[in-house]
Design a protein around this motif. Structure first.
Motif, short mmCIF file in Angstrom:
data_model
loop_
_atom_site.label_atom_id
_atom_site.label_comp_id
_atom_site.label_asym_id
_atom_site.label_seq_id
_atom_site.Cartn_x
_atom_site.Cartn_y
_atom_site.Cartn_z
N SER A 1 58.79 -0.78 -67.67
CA SER A 1 59.41 0.52 -67.35
C SER A 1 58.45 1.28 -66.44
O SER A 1 57.25 0.98 -66.38
CB SER A 1 59.71 1.33 -68.60
N VAL A 2 58.98 2.28 -65.78
CA VAL A 2 58.15 3.12 -64.92
C VAL A 2 58.49 4.57 -65.19
O VAL A 2 59.67 4.93 -65.37
CB VAL A 2 58.36 2.78 -63.42
N GLN A 3 57.46 5.38 -65.27
CA GLN A 3 57.67 6.82 -65.44
C GLN A 3 56.65 7.56 -64.58
O GLN A 3 55.44 7.36 -64.74
CB GLN A 3 57.53 7.24 -66.90
N VAL A 4 57.14 8.40 -63.69
CA VAL A 4 56.27 9.17 -62.80
C VAL A 4 56.75 10.61 -62.78
O VAL A 4 57.92 10.91 -63.07
CB VAL A 4 56.27 8.60 -61.37
N ASP A 5 55.82 11.51 -62.44
CA ASP A 5 56.20 12.91 -62.24
C ASP A 5 55.50 13.41 -60.99
O ASP A 5 54.65 12.74 -60.41
CB ASP A 5 55.88 13.78 -63.46
N ASN A 6 55.87 14.62 -60.57
CA ASN A 6 55.26 15.19 -59.35
C ASN A 6 54.35 16.38 -59.66
O ASN A 6 54.28 17.33 -58.89
CB ASN A 6 56.34 15.58 -58.35
N SER A 7 53.67 16.31 -60.80
CA SER A 7 52.77 17.40 -61.17
C SER A 7 51.60 17.55 -60.20
O SER A 7 51.04 18.65 -60.06
CB SER A 7 52.23 17.17 -62.59
N ASP A 8 51.22 16.47 -59.52
CA ASP A 8 50.11 16.55 -58.58
C ASP A 8 50.56 16.89 -57.16
O ASP A 8 49.74 17.05 -56.26
CB ASP A 8 49.33 15.22 -58.54
N ALA A 9 51.85 16.97 -56.97
CA ALA A 9 52.38 17.25 -55.63
C ALA A 9 52.38 18.74 -55.37
O ALA A 9 52.25 19.58 -56.27
CB ALA A 9 53.79 16.68 -55.48
N TRP A 10 52.52 19.09 -54.09
CA TRP A 10 52.56 20.51 -53.70
C TRP A 10 53.79 20.73 -52.86
O TRP A 10 54.13 19.87 -52.03
CB TRP A 10 51.31 20.86 -52.89
N PRO A 11 54.52 21.85 -53.01
CA PRO A 11 54.23 22.95 -53.93
C PRO A 11 54.77 22.67 -55.32
O PRO A 11 55.56 21.74 -55.50
CB PRO A 11 54.99 24.12 -53.29
N ASP A 12 54.32 23.46 -56.29
CA ASP A 12 54.78 23.26 -57.66
C ASP A 12 56.04 24.07 -57.96
O ASP A 12 56.55 24.03 -59.07
CB ASP A 12 53.69 23.62 -58.66
N ALA A 13 56.53 24.83 -56.98
CA ALA A 13 57.75 25.61 -57.16
C ALA A 13 58.52 25.66 -55.84
O ALA A 13 57.92 25.77 -54.77
CB ALA A 13 57.43 27.03 -57.63
N VAL A 14 59.83 25.56 -55.94
CA VAL A 14 60.67 25.62 -54.74
C VAL A 14 62.01 26.24 -55.12
O VAL A 14 62.54 25.96 -56.20
CB VAL A 14 60.86 24.21 -54.11
N ASP A 15 62.52 27.09 -54.25
CA ASP A 15 63.81 27.74 -54.47
C ASP A 15 64.91 26.97 -53.76
O ASP A 15 64.73 26.50 -52.63
CB ASP A 15 63.79 29.18 -53.97
N ILE A 16 66.06 26.87 -54.42
CA ILE A 16 67.21 26.20 -53.82
C ILE A 16 68.31 27.23 -53.62
O ILE A 16 68.79 27.82 -54.59
CB ILE A 16 67.74 25.05 -54.70
N PRO A 17 68.71 27.50 -52.39
CA PRO A 17 69.78 28.48 -52.17
C PRO A 17 71.11 27.99 -52.72
O PRO A 17 71.29 26.80 -53.01
CB PRO A 17 69.82 28.61 -50.64
N ALA A 18 72.02 28.91 -52.89
CA ALA A 18 73.35 28.54 -53.38
C ALA A 18 73.98 27.49 -52.46
O ALA A 18 73.95 27.63 -51.24
CB ALA A 18 74.23 29.78 -53.45
N ARG A 19 74.48 26.43 -53.06
CA ARG A 19 75.10 25.30 -52.34
C ARG A 19 74.11 24.52 -51.48
O ARG A 19 74.51 23.61 -50.75
CB ARG A 19 76.25 25.79 -51.44
N GLY A 20 72.83 24.85 -51.58
CA GLY A 20 71.83 24.13 -50.80
C GLY A 20 71.23 22.98 -51.60
O GLY A 20 71.60 22.74 -52.76
#
Length: 249
Positions: free
Chosen positions: A157-176
């Motif tokens: 099995s494989v399990q990965v996350d993006n905790s080391d990636a940047w940025p740690d927060a991103v906003d998604i606009p409506a319908r985007g």
């Protein structure tokens, strides 16, 4: 005798006239007396405007004298301004305006397998795409997690996350939507030439479905698809080298 009678009558008449005149003078004097007294009393008594002026002057002196009145008045005015400022601050912030987290209820997630296989020089690159299906913006804050298990019930099995990636927060606009890259090795070669000649069936993981958990949300099953929407497989030959990047617009 007749002359004396006339003289007496005339005397009585004159006496009556004098009496009436004297009474009139007394009445006139009596009537004017109270008016003069009331007039003097009125002039001696302070007017209402004078009293108000004296009261204000006295209040001002008391305020300046002890200093407490000024402080009290200033505190009241300051409290009103502070309240108004707080309201403006809330409006400016939009409290609503605060963004909510993207969850399974407000998003749709797709997993697109790599269109090209990995080589010794570059990995395969799949895509995780998150679309905001709601009419309001939402935000991804924290790490997302990708988990894949072998369809053939192998132990791999494989399990990965993006905790080391940047940025740690991103906003998604409506319908985007936003996307994150998944880099992995889908060939038997480990990049150093080892394993060449073996088929992909020898890889520990071949999955037609993956689990993706957005930050602060529960995991959901996502079918592996091609860019054209056809069913595909996520084959991972080197689980330790798989990575999940940051979400970007």
């Amino acid at each position: 005798m007749r002359m004396r009678a006339l003289t007496a009558a005339a005397a009585v008449s004159m006496l009556s006239t004098l009496t009436l005149t004297a009474c009139g003078s007394e009445d006139s004097g009596t009537a004017s007396g109270p008016k003069d007294t009331a007039s003097r009393a009125s002039s001696d008594a302070p007017s209402s405007s004078d009293e108000a002026g004296s009261s204000e002057a006295g209040s001002l002196e008391a305020t300046v004298g002890d200093g407490k009145g000024f402080a009290s008045g200033g505190g009241s005015a300051g409290g009103t301004d502070t309240s108004t400022g707080g309201t403006r601050g809330n409006d400016g912030d939009g409290t609503g305006g605060a963004l909510v987290s993207c969850t399974t209820k407000t998003t749709e997630v797709t997993f697109l397998a790599s269109a090209q296989h990995a080589t010794d020089r570059r990995p395969a690159k799949a895509t995780v795409r998150v679309r905001n299906t709601s009419s309001s913006p939402c935000t991804l804050t924290g790490a997302a997690t990708l988990t894949a298990k072998d369809d053939r019930h192998k132990d791999g099995s494989v399990q990965v996350d993006n905790s080391d990636a940047w940025p740690d927060a991103v906003d998604i606009p409506a319908r985007g939507h936003v996307s994150a890259a998944v880099e992995y090795i889908d060939s038997p070669s480990d990049g150093n030439g080892k394993g060449k000649g073996k088929g992909r069936d020898s890889c520990p993981i071949t999955a037609s479905e993956v689990e993706i958990a957005l930050p602060q949300d529960e995991a959901r099953g996502v079918q592996v698809r091609t860019e054209g929407g056809e069913p595909a497989r996520f084959t991972v030959c080197a689980p330790e080298k798989a990575t999940l990047g940051a979400f970007e617009r």
